[in-house]
Design a protein around this motif. Structure first.
Motif, short mmCIF file in Angstrom:
data_model
loop_
_atom_site.label_atom_id
_atom_site.label_comp_id
_atom_site.label_asym_id
_atom_site.label_seq_id
_atom_site.Cartn_x
_atom_site.Cartn_y
_atom_site.Cartn_z
N GLU A 1 0.87 -1.06 -0.02
CA GLU A 1 -0.35 0.59 -0.50
C GLU A 1 0.76 1.28 0.11
O GLU A 1 0.90 2.32 -0.62
N THR A 2 1.31 1.12 0.90
CA THR A 2 2.98 2.19 0.97
C THR A 2 3.33 2.77 -0.27
O THR A 2 3.82 3.51 -0.94
N ILE A 3 3.91 1.65 -0.72
CA ILE A 3 4.66 1.30 -2.56
C ILE A 3 3.17 2.16 -3.06
O ILE A 3 4.18 3.01 -4.42
N ALA A 4 2.38 1.76 -3.77
CA ALA A 4 1.09 2.17 -4.63
C ALA A 4 1.48 3.48 -3.77
O ALA A 4 0.93 4.88 -5.39
N LEU A 5 0.92 4.46 -2.75
CA LEU A 5 0.98 5.84 -2.03
C LEU A 5 1.95 6.42 -2.48
O LEU A 5 1.78 7.71 -3.35
N LEU A 6 3.13 5.85 -2.28
CA LEU A 6 4.56 6.96 -3.43
C LEU A 6 4.13 7.13 -4.90
O LEU A 6 4.55 7.75 -5.64
N GLY A 7 3.82 5.71 -5.28
CA GLY A 7 3.23 6.06 -6.99
C GLY A 7 2.65 6.79 -7.23
O GLY A 7 2.25 7.37 -8.42
N TYR A 8 1.28 7.15 -5.98
CA TYR A 8 0.68 8.24 -6.29
C TYR A 8 1.14 9.32 -5.94
O TYR A 8 1.41 10.90 -6.82
N VAL A 9 1.97 10.26 -5.27
CA VAL A 9 2.76 10.76 -5.72
C VAL A 9 3.49 11.06 -6.19
O VAL A 9 3.56 12.30 -7.42
N ALA A 10 4.75 9.86 -6.79
CA ALA A 10 4.79 10.01 -8.19
C ALA A 10 4.55 10.84 -9.86
O ALA A 10 5.69 11.05 -9.83
N LEU A 11 3.39 10.15 -9.25
CA LEU A 11 2.24 10.49 -10.90
C LEU A 11 2.04 11.52 -10.66
O LEU A 11 2.40 12.52 -11.83
N LEU A 12 1.48 12.81 -9.36
CA LEU A 12 1.12 13.87 -9.25
C LEU A 12 2.62 15.02 -9.97
O LEU A 12 2.72 15.20 -10.45
N SER A 13 3.97 13.79 -9.62
CA SER A 13 4.97 14.61 -10.01
C SER A 13 5.64 15.40 -11.44
O SER A 13 6.11 16.13 -11.83
N LEU A 14 5.47 13.70 -11.55
CA LEU A 14 5.80 13.63 -13.46
C LEU A 14 4.62 14.83 -14.19
O LEU A 14 4.81 15.11 -15.29
N LEU A 15 3.30 14.79 -13.76
CA LEU A 15 2.18 15.15 -14.61
C LEU A 15 2.36 16.60 -14.19
O LEU A 15 2.00 17.43 -15.67
N ALA A 16 3.03 16.63 -13.09
CA ALA A 16 3.43 17.93 -13.33
C ALA A 16 4.52 18.67 -14.17
O ALA A 16 4.46 19.95 -14.56
N ILE A 17 5.52 17.81 -13.89
CA ILE A 17 6.79 18.55 -14.54
C ILE A 17 6.88 18.46 -16.55
O ILE A 17 6.82 18.76 -17.25
N THR A 18 5.64 17.21 -16.76
CA THR A 18 5.45 17.01 -17.90
C THR A 18 4.58 17.28 -18.89
O THR A 18 4.67 18.00 -19.34
N GLN A 19 2.94 18.31 -17.88
CA GLN A 19 1.91 18.06 -18.38
C GLN A 19 1.76 19.66 -18.85
O GLN A 19 2.28 20.51 -18.02
N ALA A 20 1.34 20.22 -20.42
CA ALA A 20 1.06 20.94 -21.10
C ALA A 20 0.26 21.80 -20.49
O ALA A 20 -0.83 21.13 -19.72
N PRO A 21 -0.01 23.21 -19.65
CA PRO A 21 -0.72 23.57 -19.39
C PRO A 21 -2.15 23.99 -20.15
O PRO A 21 -2.26 24.05 -20.86
N GLY A 22 -3.26 22.95 -19.13
CA GLY A 22 -4.55 22.78 -20.23
C GLY A 22 -5.61 23.96 -20.31
O GLY A 22 -5.03 24.89 -19.13
N ARG A 23 -6.54 23.64 -20.63
CA ARG A 23 -7.73 24.95 -20.40
C ARG A 23 -8.62 24.87 -18.64
O ARG A 23 -8.75 23.57 -18.07
N LEU A 24 -8.72 25.79 -18.39
CA LEU A 24 -9.56 26.10 -17.38
C LEU A 24 -11.64 25.85 -17.34
O LEU A 24 -11.95 26.55 -18.04
N LEU A 25 -11.20 24.54 -16.61
CA LEU A 25 -12.27 24.00 -16.72
C LEU A 25 -13.61 24.97 -16.23
O LEU A 25 -14.90 24.70 -16.39
N TYR A 26 -13.57 25.39 -15.10
CA TYR A 26 -14.74 25.95 -13.89
C TYR A 26 -13.75 27.09 -13.74
O TYR A 26 -12.56 27.42 -13.11
N ASP A 27 -14.55 28.24 -13.59
CA ASP A 27 -13.80 29.42 -13.77
C ASP A 27 -14.41 29.84 -12.38
O ASP A 27 -14.97 30.76 -11.57
N GLU A 28 -13.79 29.47 -11.23
CA GLU A 28 -14.52 29.88 -10.09
C GLU A 28 -13.14 30.01 -8.46
O GLU A 28 -13.46 30.32 -7.66
#
Length: 427
Positions: free
Chosen positions: A55-82
């Motif tokens: 479970e902790t490996i999967a949890l660390l994988g979640y954090v790693a995926l968030l980090s990877l998406l933050a680095i590699t993803q281009a800014p997308g469109r804003l769906l909600y103007d909140e």
């Protein structure tokens, strides 16, 4: 090492009470969760060894995926103007707010999975959760001196925080169920039942349908994971509590009145399921918000999402849809995989302690974020995030201690182990 383990236990107990008082704490205690994370990290370093579970490996994988998406993803469109309705801090730190809870409680989860929880400590944690319910409710209501029973009834319990505060107390209520099913003195059983009855009554009066459904789901989990006398005790206690809650809620509504929201939701099946919403709610029901959110996602965006900053606020009020918007189905699967694995761990505990209420407690804690993700975002809310990660850590710790205990019994009495007789005499 025993002294350090005692310190770690007290940090957990203080966090349980502290988070329940989150909305009543003075400003100078606002960083108490960061302090606890630093202390858990220090305790892990002092132990000299770390036990990493699946479970902790999967949890660390979640954090790693968030980090990877933050680095590699281009800014997308804003769906909600909140940006006008969310906090100024969150508007300026959209990406940071998504990492905060994940990073805040990872040290606690790893520490609990490394340390384990003994039977005596298990009961201390359960009683601390039970005691935190009336303490938190008293502090919450007293902290708002202008709040009266009449105000609560006429506003449908909005002031009680039925989207964040009450779900945390519902999570703590699982511990009360556990104590009620364990062998306890009559006075202890009465205390646990009274706290559970008080909580269930408030969950109904708060007009939060998710909290009511949660109680029904927990009853079903108890029926599936217990046998014999424990199951009969659960059925009888539930029937008695339902009658008492129904009588109390009826008396309360007749005395103080009720909000239109409460009457609309709990006087008909159509109203409860939003099948016939009022004119004011026709465009803002949970179902309508979810369907609107799904329509915003293009077919090509389902695998990897639009961008982590595409949905800054509540959006569709469903974490599954919101995470698809941010990181696609991949983020949803990786994000909730630790919870699914913890449920499996709790279900396996049933084989070792068939008559024990430990298994439903573990399954209920692990199922908490999966259930409340249908109605909100449990890993980012102030109170529900703590419950989500604490439940994961306790499931691993409780299972580890029970497994070790079972192995010790097996070494002395293989026959007793084959019969799956629990090491503690439960009801």
């Amino acid at each position: 090492m025993r002294a350090l383990d005692l310190v770690g236990l007290w940090i957990v107990l203080l966090l349980i009470v502290g988070v329940s008082l989150h909305f009543s704490l003075p400003p100078w205690l606002s960083l108490y969760r960061e302090v606890a994370a630093a202390l858990f990290t220090a305790l892990l370093c002092l132990r000299g060894s770390i036990r990493i579970s699946r479970e902790t490996i999967a949890l660390l994988g979640y954090v790693a995926l968030l980090s990877l998406l933050a680095i590699t993803q281009a800014p997308g469109r804003l769906l909600y103007d909140e940006l006008g309705v969310i906090s100024e801090w969150q508007a300026e730190h959209l990406l940071l707010s998504q990492f905060r809870s994940a990073m805040l409680y990872v040290p606690m989860v790893i520490y609990l999975s490394t340390r384990g929880i003994s039977l005596k400590e298990r009961n201390r944690i359960a009683w601390t959760m039970t005691a935190a319910i009336p303490i938190a409710l008293g502090a919450f209501i007293l902290g708002r001196g202008e709040l009266s029973l009449t105000d609560l009834s006429r506003t449908g319990g909005n002031e009680l925080g039925y989207l964040d505060f009450l779900p945390l107390l519902a999570f703590y209520g699982l511990a009360s169920c556990y104590l009620l099913q364990m062998k306890q003195k009559p006075l202890a059983r009465l205390v646990a039942f009274t706290v559970l009855w008080l909580l269930a009554t408030l969950l109904v009066l708060s007009s939060g349908r998710q909290n009511v459904v949660w109680m029904i789901v927990m009853f079903a989990i108890n029926m599936l994971t217990t046998e014999g006398r424990t199951r009969r005790t659960t059925i009888m206690a539930t029937l008695v509590a339902a009658c008492v809650i129904g009588a109390a809620a009826t008396t309360y509504v007749m005395t103080y009145g009720a909000s239109a929201k409460f009457l609309d939701r709990f006087t008909s099946i159509d109203g409860f399921l939003d099948l016939s919403p009022t004119e004011l709610e026709s465009d803002s029901t949970r179902t309508a918000l979810a369907l609107t959110g799904l329509k915003m996602i293009k077919p090509t965006e389902w695998p990897l999402g639009i961008g982590l900053e595409s949905c800054p606020g509540p959006g569709p009020h469903c974490d599954y849809i919101r995470q698809v918007m941010r990181g696609g189905l991949l983020l949803v699967i990786v994000g909730y995989m630790p919870c699914a694995m913890a449920i499996r761990r709790g279900w396996r505990a049933k084989r070792r302690e068939r008559r024990s209420p430990l298994s439903p407690w573990m399954c209920g804690m692990a199922f908490f974020p999966i259930f409340f993700a249908l109605f909100g975002f449990p890993r980012e809310d102030a109170c529900k995030a703590f419950a989500s990660f604490l439940g994961l850590g306790l499931c691993i710790a409780l299972d580890r201690s029970t497994s070790i205990q079972h192995q010790v019994i097996a070494s002395f009495s293989p026959t007793l182990a084959r019969r799956n007789v629990p090491s503690t005499c439960n009801v």
